[in-house]
Design an enzyme around this catalytic site. Sequence first.
Site, mmCIF file in Angstrom:
data_model
loop_
_atom_site.group_PDB
_atom_site.id
_atom_site.type_symbol
_atom_site.label_atom_id
_atom_site.label_comp_id
_atom_site.label_asym_id
_atom_site.label_seq_id
_atom_site.Cartn_x
_atom_site.Cartn_y
_atom_site.Cartn_z
ATOM 1 N N GLY A 114 0.788 -1.235 0.000
ATOM 2 C CA GLY A 114 0.000 0.000 0.000
ATOM 3 C C GLY A 114 0.816 1.279 0.000
ATOM 4 O O GLY A 114 0.371 2.301 0.493
ATOM 5 N N ALA A 115 2.024 1.240 -0.558
ATOM 6 C CA ALA A 115 2.910 2.409 -0.477
ATOM 7 C C ALA A 115 3.205 3.013 -1.841
ATOM 8 O O ALA A 115 4.152 3.767 -2.009
ATOM 9 C CB ALA A 115 4.213 2.022 0.215
ATOM 10 N N GLY A 116 2.393 2.659 -2.855
ATOM 11 C CA GLY A 116 2.582 3.245 -4.181
ATOM 12 C C GLY A 116 3.579 2.498 -5.045
ATOM 13 O O GLY A 116 3.968 2.981 -6.100
ATOM 14 N N LEU A 117 3.991 1.279 -4.611
ATOM 15 C CA LEU A 117 4.969 0.528 -5.404
ATOM 16 C C LEU A 117 4.346 -0.677 -6.120
ATOM 17 O O LEU A 117 5.059 -1.533 -6.627
ATOM 18 C CB LEU A 117 6.141 0.059 -4.524
ATOM 19 C CG LEU A 117 6.989 1.166 -3.887
ATOM 20 C CD1 LEU A 117 8.165 0.559 -3.123
ATOM 21 C CD2 LEU A 117 7.510 2.155 -4.929
ATOM 22 N N SER A 120 0.092 -4.942 -4.854
ATOM 23 C CA SER A 120 -1.069 -5.793 -5.141
ATOM 24 C C SER A 120 -1.057 -6.247 -6.596
ATOM 25 O O SER A 120 -1.383 -7.402 -6.897
ATOM 26 C CB SER A 120 -2.371 -5.066 -4.808
ATOM 27 O OG SER A 120 -2.411 -3.812 -5.443
ATOM 28 N N ALA A 121 -0.639 -5.365 -7.506
ATOM 29 C CA ALA A 121 -0.571 -5.759 -8.921
ATOM 30 C C ALA A 121 0.451 -6.875 -9.116
ATOM 31 O O ALA A 121 0.206 -7.838 -9.849
ATOM 32 C CB ALA A 121 -0.190 -4.555 -9.793
ATOM 33 N N ASP A 164 -0.455 -0.248 -13.263
ATOM 34 C CA ASP A 164 0.297 -1.164 -12.393
ATOM 35 C C ASP A 164 0.383 -2.573 -12.966
ATOM 36 O O ASP A 164 1.440 -3.193 -12.978
ATOM 37 C CB ASP A 164 -0.404 -1.303 -11.030
ATOM 38 C CG ASP A 164 -0.252 -0.081 -10.169
ATOM 39 O OD1 ASP A 164 -0.087 1.007 -10.730
ATOM 40 O OD2 ASP A 164 -0.306 -0.235 -8.936
HETATM 41 O O1 PMV Z 1 -0.558 4.628 -5.337
HETATM 42 P P1 PMV Z 1 -0.781 3.786 -6.575
HETATM 43 O O2 PMV Z 1 0.432 3.039 -7.011
HETATM 44 O O3 PMV Z 1 -1.992 2.919 -6.451
HETATM 45 O O4 PMV Z 1 -1.060 4.802 -7.776
HETATM 46 C C1 PMV Z 1 -2.199 5.623 -7.853
HETATM 47 C C2 PMV Z 1 -2.112 6.378 -9.134
HETATM 48 C C3 PMV Z 1 -3.247 7.365 -9.392
HETATM 49 O O5 PMV Z 1 -2.963 7.971 -10.635
HETATM 50 C C4 PMV Z 1 -3.306 8.422 -8.321
HETATM 51 C C5 PMV Z 1 -4.606 6.672 -9.452
HETATM 52 C C6 PMV Z 1 -4.786 5.740 -10.638
HETATM 53 O O6 PMV Z 1 -5.632 4.825 -10.532
HETATM 54 O O7 PMV Z 1 -4.129 5.909 -11.672
#
Ligand code: PMV
Length: 333
Positions: A114-117, A120-121, A164
């Site tokens: 859950g940190a943007g990396l 989950s994908a 992702d």
């Molecule tokens: O935090 P992540 O890796 O789930 O990225 C979100 C990216 C956004 O552009 C903010 C949302 C999206 O679904 O594209």
Amino acid sequence: MVVSSAPGKVYLFGEHAVVYGEPAVPCAIELRARVAVEARDDDRIRVHAEDLSLNGFTVEYSDESDDAPDVDVSESLVRAGIEYIDAAVEQAREAAGRPDAGFDITIESEIPLGAGLGSSAAVTVAGIDAGTRELGVELPPEEIADRAYRAELEVQDGEASRADTFCSATGGAVRVEGDDCRAIDAPDLPFVIGFDGGAGDTGRLVAGVRALREEYDFAADTVAGIGDLVRSGEDALAAGDLDELGELMDFNHGLLEALGVSSRSLDAMVWAARDAGALGAKLTGAGGGGCIVALDPTDRTETALTFTPGCEDAFRAELDTDGVRVEDEEDVR
Ligand code: PMV
């Protein structure tokens, strides 16, 4: 048993603006989720997961039991992880035409949750690959990406971009614009990641940008400006110009900051990286907390981040040109 792995990702450019049809460039990084799948004689699913964050925790879960997992991270994150696995299993069963197939599944991931990396994908992509192969079916990466996207859509109530899952399935640098996903050429990218130990609320952050964009024309212009920046970034990538890429990352962070999706800890890490001589630095993903990505071929940014208050982990993660792949069984305990 089949073991597959898939990489996490950072956004080099374009998060948030991608929601409004602008292009974005996510890049796979050399941090992987590994999923081992073994077919069972019955139709049950048993999941064993270890090290699902950088700090590590263990969860044993089985859909035969209602016991809460014994872990040191929030139960909702673990439950969410298990939902992705269930959705991946459904996709594997459907692709192989075996709706009743049962599996023993073991997951190991180096990607913080859950940190943007893209944790989950990566788990979903690797799970679909290993599950289908275990049933004797080999899918091309594009189909795995599409099935993983559909699995994410289901878990995330229809809110998912293809970025992702496509990036994790194919590896390398990717350009995503709506449903159009393609690989693009990129030089070696010396990524350094700083992690504040937290996570942002993607839904709330996306809604905040949407509200700003509706209220102010200049906020809409900022989103469109990110799109222009991404197009320049694509040229810099094609030319292998790391200096310009860094400059554009700095600019992209400034625009995201203006849209209200940065945070004190993310800004502190971005500035620590810049002060250490990074070519550029920005938040990655939804923001609000989580990770920044910097570009630095030297050790200086990683060292500086280690000493930055609010930074819990700093590590190097080069661009990963491999997407989903089969691993040796010994790689998963
Ligand atoms: O935090 P992540 O890796 O789930 O990225 C979100 C990216 C956004 O552009 C903010 C949302 C999206 O679904 O594209």
